[in-house]
Scaffold this motif. Structure first.
Motif, PDB file in Angstrom:
ATOM      1  N   ILE A 290       0.833  -1.207   0.000  1.00  0.00           N
ATOM      2  CA  ILE A 290       0.000   0.000   0.000  1.00  0.00           C
ATOM      3  C   ILE A 290       0.863   1.251   0.000  1.00  0.00           C
ATOM      4  O   ILE A 290       0.599   2.216  -0.736  1.00  0.00           O
TER       5      ILE A 290
ATOM      6  N   TYR B 225       2.287   1.825  -3.376  1.00  0.00           N
ATOM      7  CA  TYR B 225       1.250   2.309  -4.287  1.00  0.00           C
ATOM      8  C   TYR B 225       0.965   3.793  -4.048  1.00  0.00           C
ATOM      9  O   TYR B 225       0.909   4.586  -5.005  1.00  0.00           O
TER      10      TYR B 225
ATOM     11  N   SER C 290      -9.955   1.776  -6.335  1.00  0.00           N
ATOM     12  CA  SER C 290      -8.729   1.236  -6.931  1.00  0.00           C
ATOM     13  C   SER C 290      -8.623  -0.283  -6.837  1.00  0.00           C
ATOM     14  O   SER C 290      -7.809  -0.892  -7.541  1.00  0.00           O
TER      15      SER C 290
ATOM     16  N   ARG D 193      -7.444  -1.790  -4.272  1.00  0.00           N
ATOM     17  CA  ARG D 193      -6.298  -2.105  -3.423  1.00  0.00           C
ATOM     18  C   ARG D 193      -6.701  -2.394  -1.972  1.00  0.00           C
ATOM     19  O   ARG D 193      -5.876  -2.859  -1.189  1.00  0.00           O
TER      20      ARG D 193
ATOM     21  N   THR E  99     -11.391   1.050   3.189  1.00  0.00           N
ATOM     22  CA  THR E  99     -10.376   2.007   2.740  1.00  0.00           C
ATOM     23  C   THR E  99     -10.030   3.026   3.815  1.00  0.00           C
ATOM     24  O   THR E  99      -8.861   3.214   4.170  1.00  0.00           O
TER      25      THR E  99
END
Length: 216
Positions: free
Chosen positions: A165, A168, A183, A185, A191
């Motif tokens: 993370i 990213y 995203s 992710r 999130t």
């Protein structure tokens, strides 16, 4: 590290200390924290979410100071230890109260003078924090409260997930919570929880946390 002050003095709620009483679980010091005014709560929240703060204790110590042959007692609002080793006592006041020539304002100024004297005598740093210092923007405290609540309930235990993370986010440089949610992710609906934990640990920051939330 052995902290010098770890046990809060319990203040009776039935007195003037009991107005606007707050309690919350601290992730940082692993216990329930108590504040006896809205401003004290806001200050404790900033300490809780400041990654440079290693430890704090509210209502930590009742000091005795002799001035002009008279004995004065005073209780500090907070004892703070920073990660760089710095220790300080804090007193929390509204700026308007300090600027006032009222009896309450004069008592506050006298209290501050007594506390400063004790800190000088005992080799501690002393910081007076007002609402001007604590309430940095229109939405700062509200945003911190949201982040604090979410970070208390969420913590990443995987260093590999952290690395992925962080890598990213480093590539993006700047983005929004909404785009991160889309995203793929993060786990669905997790999130902001993950971002709150990263903020708590000082790994990320929110650009305009003091004045806005929607643009983050």
């Amino acid at each position: 590290m052995n902290y010098k002050f770890t046990t809060p003095i319990k203040m009776p709620r039935g007195t003037h200390y009991g107005s606007n009483y707050w309690m919350f679980e601290s992730k940082k010091i692993h216990r329930c924290v108590t504040a006896y005014s809205n401003l004290e709560y806001e200050n404790l929240l900033t300490l809780e979410m400041n990654p440079e703060v290693e430890y704090y204790c509210e209502q930590p110590y009742s000091a005795t100071v002799f001035v002009g042959g008279k004995e004065y007692k005073t209780i500090f609002d907070v004892y703070v230890v920073y990660k760089n080793g710095r220790e300080e006592f804090q007193e929390i006041k509204y700026q308007q109260e300090l600027d006032s020539d009222s009896a309450k304002g004069k008592r506050s100024q006298k209290q501050i003078g007594i506390q400063k004297m004790w800190c000088i005598q005992n080799n501690f740093q002393y910081t007076l924090r007002t609402d001007n210092d604590i309430e940095k923007g229109q939405h700062f405290i509200r945003n911190l409260s949201v982040l604090s609540a979410k970070s208390r309930r969420f913590h990443v235990t995987s260093t590999e997930a952290d690395k992925a993370i962080i890598s990213y986010l480093s590539r993006l440089q700047k983005t929004t919570i909404g785009l991160l949610s889309e995203s793929g992710r993060f786990e669905p609906n997790k999130t902001l929880d993950y971002l709150s934990d990263l903020y708590y640990r000082g790994i990320i920051r929110f650009e305009d946390i003091c004045n806005d939330w929607s643009q983050q």
